[in-house]
Structure formats: C-alpha cells, structure tokens
Design a protein around this motif. Structure first.
Motif, PDB file in Angstrom:
ATOM      1  N   ILE A   1     -18.839   4.387 -16.474  1.00  0.00           N
ATOM      2  CA  ILE A   1     -18.045   5.072 -17.590  1.00  0.00           C
ATOM      3  C   ILE A   1     -17.638   3.996 -18.740  1.00  0.00           C
ATOM      4  O   ILE A   1     -17.063   3.195 -18.417  1.00  0.00           O
ATOM      5  CB  ILE A   1     -16.847   5.442 -16.934  1.00  0.00           C
ATOM      6  N   ALA A   2     -18.455   4.490 -19.857  1.00  0.00           N
ATOM      7  CA  ALA A   2     -17.847   3.636 -20.981  1.00  0.00           C
ATOM      8  C   ALA A   2     -16.495   3.989 -21.569  1.00  0.00           C
ATOM      9  O   ALA A   2     -16.118   4.947 -21.556  1.00  0.00           O
ATOM     10  CB  ALA A   2     -18.756   3.801 -22.221  1.00  0.00           C
ATOM     11  N   LEU A   3     -15.543   3.183 -21.754  1.00  0.00           N
ATOM     12  CA  LEU A   3     -14.194   3.198 -21.908  1.00  0.00           C
ATOM     13  C   LEU A   3     -13.680   2.934 -23.132  1.00  0.00           C
ATOM     14  O   LEU A   3     -12.954   3.647 -23.870  1.00  0.00           O
ATOM     15  CB  LEU A   3     -13.316   2.600 -20.895  1.00  0.00           C
ATOM     16  N   ALA A   4     -13.978   1.673 -23.557  1.00  0.00           N
ATOM     17  CA  ALA A   4     -13.839   1.262 -25.075  1.00  0.00           C
ATOM     18  C   ALA A   4     -14.751   0.170 -25.243  1.00  0.00           C
ATOM     19  O   ALA A   4     -15.634  -0.203 -24.445  1.00  0.00           O
ATOM     20  CB  ALA A   4     -12.325   0.657 -25.069  1.00  0.00           C
ATOM     21  N   ASP A   5     -14.514  -0.454 -26.488  1.00  0.00           N
ATOM     22  CA  ASP A   5     -15.474  -1.584 -26.921  1.00  0.00           C
ATOM     23  C   ASP A   5     -15.201  -2.762 -25.902  1.00  0.00           C
ATOM     24  O   ASP A   5     -14.159  -3.182 -25.529  1.00  0.00           O
ATOM     25  CB  ASP A   5     -15.127  -2.227 -28.254  1.00  0.00           C
ATOM     26  N   GLY A   6     -16.271  -3.067 -24.996  1.00  0.00           N
ATOM     27  CA  GLY A   6     -16.143  -4.257 -24.307  1.00  0.00           C
ATOM     28  C   GLY A   6     -15.540  -3.889 -23.082  1.00  0.00           C
ATOM     29  O   GLY A   6     -15.222  -4.844 -22.248  1.00  0.00           O
ATOM     30  N   VAL A   7     -15.429  -2.771 -22.566  1.00  0.00           N
ATOM     31  CA  VAL A   7     -14.601  -2.148 -21.417  1.00  0.00           C
ATOM     32  C   VAL A   7     -15.206  -0.967 -20.696  1.00  0.00           C
ATOM     33  O   VAL A   7     -15.508   0.096 -21.492  1.00  0.00           O
ATOM     34  CB  VAL A   7     -13.051  -1.559 -22.003  1.00  0.00           C
ATOM     35  N   ALA A   8     -15.639  -1.191 -19.685  1.00  0.00           N
ATOM     36  CA  ALA A   8     -16.437   0.160 -18.847  1.00  0.00           C
ATOM     37  C   ALA A   8     -16.080  -0.067 -17.544  1.00  0.00           C
ATOM     38  O   ALA A   8     -15.538  -1.137 -17.013  1.00  0.00           O
ATOM     39  CB  ALA A   8     -17.961  -0.127 -18.927  1.00  0.00           C
ATOM     40  N   ALA A   9     -16.363   0.994 -16.665  1.00  0.00           N
ATOM     41  CA  ALA A   9     -15.900   0.731 -15.137  1.00  0.00           C
ATOM     42  C   ALA A   9     -17.229   1.514 -14.356  1.00  0.00           C
ATOM     43  O   ALA A   9     -17.770   2.589 -14.808  1.00  0.00           O
ATOM     44  CB  ALA A   9     -14.940   1.688 -14.918  1.00  0.00           C
ATOM     45  N   THR A  10     -17.751   0.764 -13.472  1.00  0.00           N
ATOM     46  CA  THR A  10     -18.912   1.411 -12.827  1.00  0.00           C
ATOM     47  C   THR A  10     -18.355   1.718 -11.271  1.00  0.00           C
ATOM     48  O   THR A  10     -17.450   1.010 -10.802  1.00  0.00           O
ATOM     49  CB  THR A  10     -19.878   0.304 -12.620  1.00  0.00           C
ATOM     50  N   VAL A  11     -18.811   3.166 -10.954  1.00  0.00           N
ATOM     51  CA  VAL A  11     -18.237   3.472  -9.628  1.00  0.00           C
ATOM     52  C   VAL A  11     -18.973   2.845  -8.394  1.00  0.00           C
ATOM     53  O   VAL A  11     -20.075   2.915  -8.498  1.00  0.00           O
ATOM     54  CB  VAL A  11     -18.280   5.171  -9.740  1.00  0.00           C
ATOM     55  N   LEU A  12     -17.966   2.349  -7.586  1.00  0.00           N
ATOM     56  CA  LEU A  12     -18.650   1.661  -6.498  1.00  0.00           C
ATOM     57  C   LEU A  12     -18.282   2.471  -5.095  1.00  0.00           C
ATOM     58  O   LEU A  12     -17.330   3.157  -4.938  1.00  0.00           O
ATOM     59  CB  LEU A  12     -18.077   0.196  -6.269  1.00  0.00           C
ATOM     60  N   PRO A  13     -18.984   2.460  -4.012  1.00  0.00           N
ATOM     61  CA  PRO A  13     -18.513   2.910  -2.652  1.00  0.00           C
ATOM     62  C   PRO A  13     -17.121   2.168  -2.341  1.00  0.00           C
ATOM     63  O   PRO A  13     -16.799   1.118  -2.630  1.00  0.00           O
ATOM     64  CB  PRO A  13     -19.657   2.637  -1.704  1.00  0.00           C
ATOM     65  N   SER A  14     -16.237   2.834  -1.607  1.00  0.00           N
ATOM     66  CA  SER A  14     -14.878   2.459  -1.189  1.00  0.00           C
ATOM     67  C   SER A  14     -14.952   2.487   0.226  1.00  0.00           C
ATOM     68  O   SER A  14     -15.543   3.431   1.069  1.00  0.00           O
ATOM     69  CB  SER A  14     -13.998   3.152  -1.658  1.00  0.00           C
TER      70      SER A  14
END
Ligand SMILES: [Zn+2]
Ligand SMILES: [Zn+2]
Length: 293
Positions: A157-170
């Motif tokens: 998930i791209a959130l902002a310039d230089g900021v993103a989150a990848t979804v991982l198993p929990s």
C-alpha cells in the motif's frame, strides 16, 4: 533495505512538539509515534498522566497521513498527541479485536473529515475487518466518504512519498485473518508485529530478502507466563527469541532496536529498566522513533 546514512533512535516526548503545525515539514515527518501502547484491557477514557505511561490502546502514527488501528479511544489519542484529523487520510487495520478496531469511531471520524475538510478517508483491512467495516459503511450510508479496501498478504500500500506498507502474515492466531505490516519509511524498513504470538515459519519466510532496521512487537505479558497454546501474545522471553531468530537469519541489522508495545497495565518507570537489560525498548504513549537523515 538499510540506508547506511540514516540513524534510528527515540526522543523524549513533548506533547507540544507533536502539534499539527509540526507535521508539515520534512524534519517533523521523519518520526513514527506511538499514540497508545496498552493491551486490550478495560476501556478507560483517554487521560494519560504527564509522565511516560502506557494508557491508550495500541496505535501507531505514520506521518504524514496514516495511522495503524483505530479503537474507541483513537480520536482522543490523536487529539492528545496533536495529530491533525485533517491529515489522516489512511487507516490500516491489523485485526478485528476491539482494542484495534471500532466501527462507530472510524465512521464518525470519516464523517467529520468529510463535513469539515471535504476529505475522503481510506481504510485498508484484511477480510474480517473489511467485511465488518463494509457492512457498517453500507448501513450508515457512508460510502461517499469512507472507502474500504480489502488487502491480502503480499499487497503493498503506497501511503505517501517514501512511505508504504506491505501486508505480512501475522502470528496472532486468536483473531481471524490478522496481519502485520512491513513499513517502508524514508529508506528504512520497520516491522510492525502487533498483536503477535510466537512467530511461525511463514512469518520469517515473508521477510526473505529484507533487512529490518527496527522491530515493533507485542510483549503483552512482560515477565508473566504465557501458554502458547492458549495465548496469542508474547512475553519478554518470547520476544527475545523472536529478535534473536530474525537476526540469526539475517533479516535484520544486528543493531536493529526492538520496541515492545501492547502491554498490560504496567508501571513504566519500574518496568523499562528490566526491558532495557534484556535489550528491549519499552514504548510508552507519545514515544517517537526518529528516522534521521
Ligand atoms: Zn490487542
Ligand atoms: Zn488482538
């Protein structure tokens, strides 16, 4: 991957420096901030003491425009720590437990943003929260201002310039369809493993090829006993084993700090030195992790 010229550290929290005005500049956006650090114990209206304390349900501010998890006290925590509601366009959810997800609270947040600032709110959640939130949005006629996106392990998930989150198993097996996130934050990789039980092989496998700069994880029970067949959480021993294993596999820098959060009620001043002796950094409400250029 690690950017060698960057340094990770924490800084003392000053409530005033968390003001919304600060969040606009490049310097102020180079930190992550714990807005709450407590486990899912009873709800108490948000009113932390002036000193370092563990008071609100676990929640992370990822500047400039994102928070992770949104429980009943979410808006109070944001107000307390000076996080502007206008700026928070994105809410990521880890799982459906009440101390991480409260549908009425995010609905009222999204409605107010729409009415006051004409801004849509985007929620990203895996199956369980997605389905519950989608139903709440339909019931409330909120589709215009709250967009809900279903995410799965591996999505980025791209959130902002230089900021993103990848979804991982929990590993938080006591909740349905939980996820963790690997945050990319201005050249750093930060693992957000909250809530978490002892990790499984798939958790390590998902990190292959990465080199984590900092880890934020569940340590709900601190020095208490944990029966891993009954609990979806960790204690000091389990977190230390988790850290050691990550480093042994070369998935994190040897010096990568480990922040513990999602804590049962605890006296910070008494417990923090114990954690420090174990090589762990105890988070508290308002703590910032700086990512200095
Ligand atoms: Zn929790
Ligand atoms: Zn949970």
């Amino acid at each position: 991957m690690l950017v060698a010229s960057c340094a990770l550290g924490d800084e003392p929290t000053d409530r005033q420096t968390g003001s919304a005005a600060d969040a606009s500049g490049p310097i102020a956006s180079s930190f992550l901030q714990f807005l709450g650090t407590k486990a899912g114990t009873e709800y108490v209206e948000y009113a932390p003491g002036e000193s370092k304390c563990i008071f609100g349900y676990s929640m992370l501010y990822v500047p400039p425009n994102t928070v992770i998890d949104f429980a009943q006290d979410a808006r109070d925590k944001m107000r307390h720590w000076g996080v502007s509601e206008e700026r928070i366009d994105n809410v990521l959810f880890t799982h459906s437990h009440f101390d991480h997800f409260d549908a009425p609270t995010i609905l009222s947040f999204a409605r107010d943003r729409w009415e006051q600032f004409n801004r849509q709110t985007h929620a990203y959640a895996s199956q369980t929260v997605f389905a519950a939130l989608q139903e709440a949005v339909e019931e409330a006629g909120a589709a215009e201002f709250l967009k809900v996106t279903k995410v799965s392990v591996g999505d980025r998930i791209a959130l902002a310039d230089g900021v993103a989150a990848t979804v991982l198993p929990s590993s938080h097996w006591t909740a349905p369809t939980p996820v963790h996130f690997l945050l990319e934050f201005h050249g750093k990789e930060i693992l957000y493993a909250v809530d978490a039980a002892a990790p499984k092989e798939e958790g390590f496998a998902a990190l292959a090829g990465h080199c984590i700069d900092a880890l934020i994880t569940d340590c709900t029970y601190l020095d208490g006993e944990v029966d891993p067949t009954k609990s979806g959480h960790m204690n000091y021993t389990m977190v230390c084993e988790f850290m050691a294993e990550i480093k042994k596999r070369g998935l994190a820098e040897a010096s990568a700090p480990c922040y513990i959060t999602h804590l049962i009620s605890v006296d910070y001043a008494q417990a923090a030195p114990v954690a420090r002796d174990l090589g762990l950094r105890m988070a508290y409400d308002g703590l910032r992790i700086t990512v200095a250029p």
